[in-house]
Write an enzyme that holds these catalytic residues in place. Structure first.
Site, PDB file in Angstrom:
ATOM      1  N   ALA A 138       0.817  -1.217   0.000  1.00 12.85           N
ATOM      2  CA  ALA A 138       0.000   0.000   0.000  1.00 12.85           C
ATOM      3  C   ALA A 138       0.848   1.264   0.000  1.00 12.85           C
ATOM      4  CB  ALA A 138      -0.936  -0.021   1.209  1.00 12.85           C
ATOM      5  N   LYS A 189      -0.252 -16.732  -0.707  1.00 10.10           N
ATOM      6  CA  LYS A 189       1.049 -16.043  -0.705  1.00 10.10           C
ATOM      7  C   LYS A 189       1.292 -15.401   0.658  1.00 10.10           C
ATOM      8  CE  LYS A 189      -0.117 -11.554  -0.789  1.00 10.10           C
ATOM      9  NZ  LYS A 189       0.412 -10.515   0.123  1.00 10.10           N
TER      10      LYS A 189
HETATM   11  N1  LIG Z   1      -1.492  -3.074   3.231  1.00  7.21           N
HETATM   12  C1  LIG Z   1      -1.086  -3.540   2.076  1.00  7.21           C
HETATM   13  O1  LIG Z   1       0.034  -3.259   1.613  1.00  7.21           O
HETATM   14  C2  LIG Z   1      -1.989  -4.430   1.279  1.00  7.21           C
HETATM   15  C3  LIG Z   1      -3.107  -5.018   1.845  1.00  7.21           C
HETATM   16  N2  LIG Z   1      -3.904  -5.836   1.075  1.00  7.21           N
HETATM   17  C4  LIG Z   1      -5.041  -6.528   1.657  1.00  7.21           C
HETATM   18  O2  LIG Z   1      -6.033  -5.557   1.970  1.00  7.21           O
HETATM   19  C5  LIG Z   1      -6.809  -6.015   3.069  1.00  7.21           C
HETATM   20  C6  LIG Z   1      -6.882  -4.889   4.055  1.00  7.21           C
HETATM   21  O3  LIG Z   1      -5.532  -4.687   4.420  1.00  7.21           O
HETATM   22  P1  LIG Z   1      -5.021  -3.269   4.935  1.00  7.21           P
HETATM   23  O4  LIG Z   1      -5.792  -2.184   4.291  1.00  7.21           O
HETATM   24  O5  LIG Z   1      -3.553  -3.259   4.858  1.00  7.21           O
HETATM   25  O6  LIG Z   1      -5.407  -3.442   6.450  1.00  7.21           O
HETATM   26  P2  LIG Z   1      -5.501  -2.419   7.627  1.00  7.21           P
HETATM   27  O7  LIG Z   1      -5.265  -3.204   8.836  1.00  7.21           O
HETATM   28  O8  LIG Z   1      -4.750  -1.186   7.358  1.00  7.21           O
HETATM   29  O9  LIG Z   1      -7.044  -2.056   7.450  1.00  7.21           O
HETATM   30  C7  LIG Z   1      -8.028  -3.061   7.476  1.00  7.21           C
HETATM   31  C8  LIG Z   1      -9.283  -2.330   7.786  1.00  7.21           C
HETATM   32  O10 LIG Z   1     -10.326  -3.262   8.024  1.00  7.21           O
HETATM   33  C9  LIG Z   1     -10.819  -3.030   9.337  1.00  7.21           C
HETATM   34  N3  LIG Z   1     -11.397  -4.255   9.884  1.00  7.21           N
HETATM   35  C10 LIG Z   1     -10.767  -5.242  10.518  1.00  7.21           C
HETATM   36  N4  LIG Z   1     -11.644  -6.184  10.890  1.00  7.21           N
HETATM   37  C11 LIG Z   1     -12.853  -5.750  10.461  1.00  7.21           C
HETATM   38  C12 LIG Z   1     -14.171  -6.267  10.546  1.00  7.21           C
HETATM   39  N5  LIG Z   1     -14.401  -7.439  11.157  1.00  7.21           N
HETATM   40  N6  LIG Z   1     -15.176  -5.572   9.989  1.00  7.21           N
HETATM   41  C13 LIG Z   1     -14.934  -4.396   9.370  1.00  7.21           C
HETATM   42  N7  LIG Z   1     -13.699  -3.836   9.258  1.00  7.21           N
HETATM   43  C14 LIG Z   1     -12.684  -4.531   9.809  1.00  7.21           C
HETATM   44  C15 LIG Z   1      -9.571  -2.577  10.052  1.00  7.21           C
HETATM   45  O11 LIG Z   1      -9.789  -2.054  11.331  1.00  7.21           O
HETATM   46  P3  LIG Z   1      -8.468  -2.009  12.268  1.00  7.21           P
HETATM   47  O12 LIG Z   1      -7.694  -0.820  11.740  1.00  7.21           O
HETATM   48  O13 LIG Z   1      -8.997  -1.802  13.655  1.00  7.21           O
HETATM   49  O14 LIG Z   1      -7.770  -3.329  12.102  1.00  7.21           O
HETATM   50  C16 LIG Z   1      -9.095  -1.538   9.052  1.00  7.21           C
HETATM   51  O15 LIG Z   1      -9.908  -0.416   9.094  1.00  7.21           O
HETATM   52  C17 LIG Z   1      -6.090  -7.253   3.629  1.00  7.21           C
HETATM   53  O16 LIG Z   1      -6.799  -8.422   3.275  1.00  7.21           O
HETATM   54  C18 LIG Z   1      -4.725  -7.228   2.945  1.00  7.21           C
HETATM   55  O17 LIG Z   1      -4.249  -8.554   2.686  1.00  7.21           O
HETATM   56  C19 LIG Z   1      -3.665  -6.058  -0.256  1.00  7.21           C
HETATM   57  C20 LIG Z   1      -2.583  -5.475  -0.850  1.00  7.21           C
HETATM   58  C21 LIG Z   1      -1.651  -4.675  -0.125  1.00  7.21           C
HETATM   59  O1  LIG Z   2      -0.492  -8.032  -0.205  1.00  4.96           O
HETATM   60  C1  LIG Z   2       0.445  -7.285   0.011  1.00  4.96           C
HETATM   61  C2  LIG Z   2       1.329  -6.806  -1.086  1.00  4.96           C
HETATM   62  O2  LIG Z   2       0.821  -7.144  -2.344  1.00  4.96           O
HETATM   63  C3  LIG Z   2       0.780  -6.809   1.383  1.00  4.96           C
HETATM   64  O3  LIG Z   2       1.114  -7.925   2.134  1.00  4.96           O
HETATM   65  P1  LIG Z   2       1.001  -7.836   3.737  1.00  4.96           P
HETATM   66  O4  LIG Z   2      -0.480  -7.949   4.067  1.00  4.96           O
HETATM   67  O5  LIG Z   2       1.836  -8.989   4.188  1.00  4.96           O
HETATM   68  O6  LIG Z   2       1.541  -6.490   4.133  1.00  4.96           O
END
Ligand SMILES: NC(=O)C1=CN([C@@H]2O[C@H](COP(=O)(O)OP(=O)(O)OC[C@H]3O[C@@H](n4cnc5c(N)ncnc54)[C@H](OP(=O)(O)O)[C@@H]3O)[C@@H](O)[C@H]2O)C=CC1
Ligand SMILES: O=C(CO)COP(=O)(O)O
EC number: 1.1.1.94
Length: 337
Positions: A138, A189
């Site tokens: 991200a 992954k």
């Molecule tokens: N970060 C990255 O680089 C990348 C992430 N992803 C994927 O994106 C998805 C989100 O990741 P990311 O944005 O990093 O995560 P974050 O932890 O930054 O954000 C996740 C969000 O979802 C919220 N959340 C958690 N549990 C629940 C629930 N039960 N109901 C509603 N909302 C909930 C979290 O709250 P809280 O903040 O309290 O946890 C937060 O607001 C993941 O599946 C990840 O694998 C994909 C590509 C890259």
């Molecule tokens: O999916 C991701 C990169 O593509 C990020 O991986 P993590 O959730 O392990 O940070």
């Protein structure tokens, strides 16, 4: 187009930047996001991407209805949040494009990919769903660093829309119909990145030693097992040897949260202290932990169906032994190779 991003976590917030190049973008926060919404409303940087979001409007948890007239809806929460959010919006959906970005399995007794779980609720939306997979840390997306991801969907119109409206010169998009293969590989992954990153932790535990040969062994085994699981689950082998599989595996074990977890375990942290340390760092969700057990259960189901043999998956077994049975990462690697 109007794009509504549902969830102000790292990924959802980062996507506001490429998406706003060609579209109006609104960001809706869940009740988990209230502290972050206040920060970004004050024009501060989002703590998990270290950049300001690029939005036309920020919506509070009680303003979800204002997001639902968008042409493209992005369910941007972690895997645990996807179905609760989907259930909140399902009755209001028209013929929008619905994008998911979470990388995990849904446990409905049966282990499903995220699109399969949505299709179970709303078969009529099969062609509206697109999933994002591939290497897209991200923070790097938010900084407009070179990124190339895969959008998968069964709907040709959906694929055409995402390519035309969401791609930019720094956020490139490839398209495929192999959504089940992509979603299986992207959940896996996160699991296998943990094991590859163990080695970084073991290297630091041993002092000035490098174990690149072992990294080569573990990456090869991880890809073998991901390929076995993806094929058995109905996906395509080529999906694994492309951005969604090997591409995202590299980005994740080197720069993702799952890689951080693996490194701590390799250093000798037990699982509880490793997860506590990551919570202290405020990195957000670490999907590989819960999804290792779900991947194991999926493998057992596929074994019972005669689609694979559990003995083909020694690394998946070893990962679960470290995460759930208290085994030491170095010990598991030693027994495996
Ligand atoms: N970060 C990255 O680089 C990348 C992430 N992803 C994927 O994106 C998805 C989100 O990741 P990311 O944005 O990093 O995560 P974050 O932890 O930054 O954000 C996740 C969000 O979802 C919220 N959340 C958690 N549990 C629940 C629930 N039960 N109901 C509603 N909302 C909930 C979290 O709250 P809280 O903040 O309290 O946890 C937060 O607001 C993941 O599946 C990840 O694998 C994909 C590509 C890259
Ligand atoms: O999916 C991701 C990169 O593509 C990020 O991986 P993590 O959730 O392990 O940070």
């Amino acid at each position: 187009m109007k794009v509504a991003i549902l969830g102000a976590g790292a990924m959802g917030s980062a996507l506001t930047i490429p998406y706003s190049e060609k579209n109006e973008v609104v960001l809706w926060g869940t009740e988990y996001d209230v502290p972050i919404l206040e920060k970004i409303r004050r024009g501060e940087k989002h703590p998990r991407i270290d950049e300001r979001v690029a939005v036309n409007d920020i919506l509070n948890p009680d303003e979800l209805d204002k997001a639902l007239n968008a042409d493209i809806l992005v369910i941007a929460v972690s895997t645990e949040g996807v179905m609760p959010i989907f259930e909140q919006i399902s009755d209001s959906l028209k013929d929008q494009v619905i994008i998911t970005l979470a990388k995990g399995f849904i446990d409905e007794g049966e282990i499903l990919t995220i699109p399969q779980a949505i299709w179970h609720e709303r078969k009529d939306l099969k062609r509206n769903i697109a999933a994002i997979t591939g290497p897209s840390i991200a923070k790097e997306v938010a900084k407009k660093l070179p990124t190339h991801v895969v959008y998968s969907s069964l709907g040709d119109r959906t694929l055409k829309v995402v390519k035309e409206y969401l791609e930019t010169d720094y956020y490139r998009i490839s398209l495929t119909h192999d959504i089940v293969g992509c979603e299986t590989a992207s959940a896996l992954k996160n699991v296998y990145s943990i094991a590859i990153a163990w080695i970084r932790g073991i290297e630091s535990r041993k002092g000035n030693v490098t174990m690149n040969n072992l990294k080569g062994i573990i990456v090869t085994q991880a890809l073998r097992e991901i390929g076995t699981l993806v094929r058995a689950n109905g996906g395509k082998t080529e999906t694994v040897y492309d951005l969604t599989g090997i591409g995202d595996l590299i980005a994740t074990f080197r720069g993702g949260r799952n890689g951080m977890l693996g490194e701590l375990l390799g250093k000798g942290y037990d699982i509880d202290s490793a997860l506590k340390e990551l919570e202290r760092r405020g990195v957000g969700v670490v999907e590989g932990y819960v999804n290792a057990e779900r991947a194991y259960r999926l493998a057992e189901t596929l074994d019972h169906k005669g689609k694979l043999k559990m003995e083909e998956l020694p690394l998946l077994e070893g990962i679960n032994d470290v995460l759930y049975n208290g085994k030491d990462a170095e010990e598991v690697i030693h027994d495996l190779f």
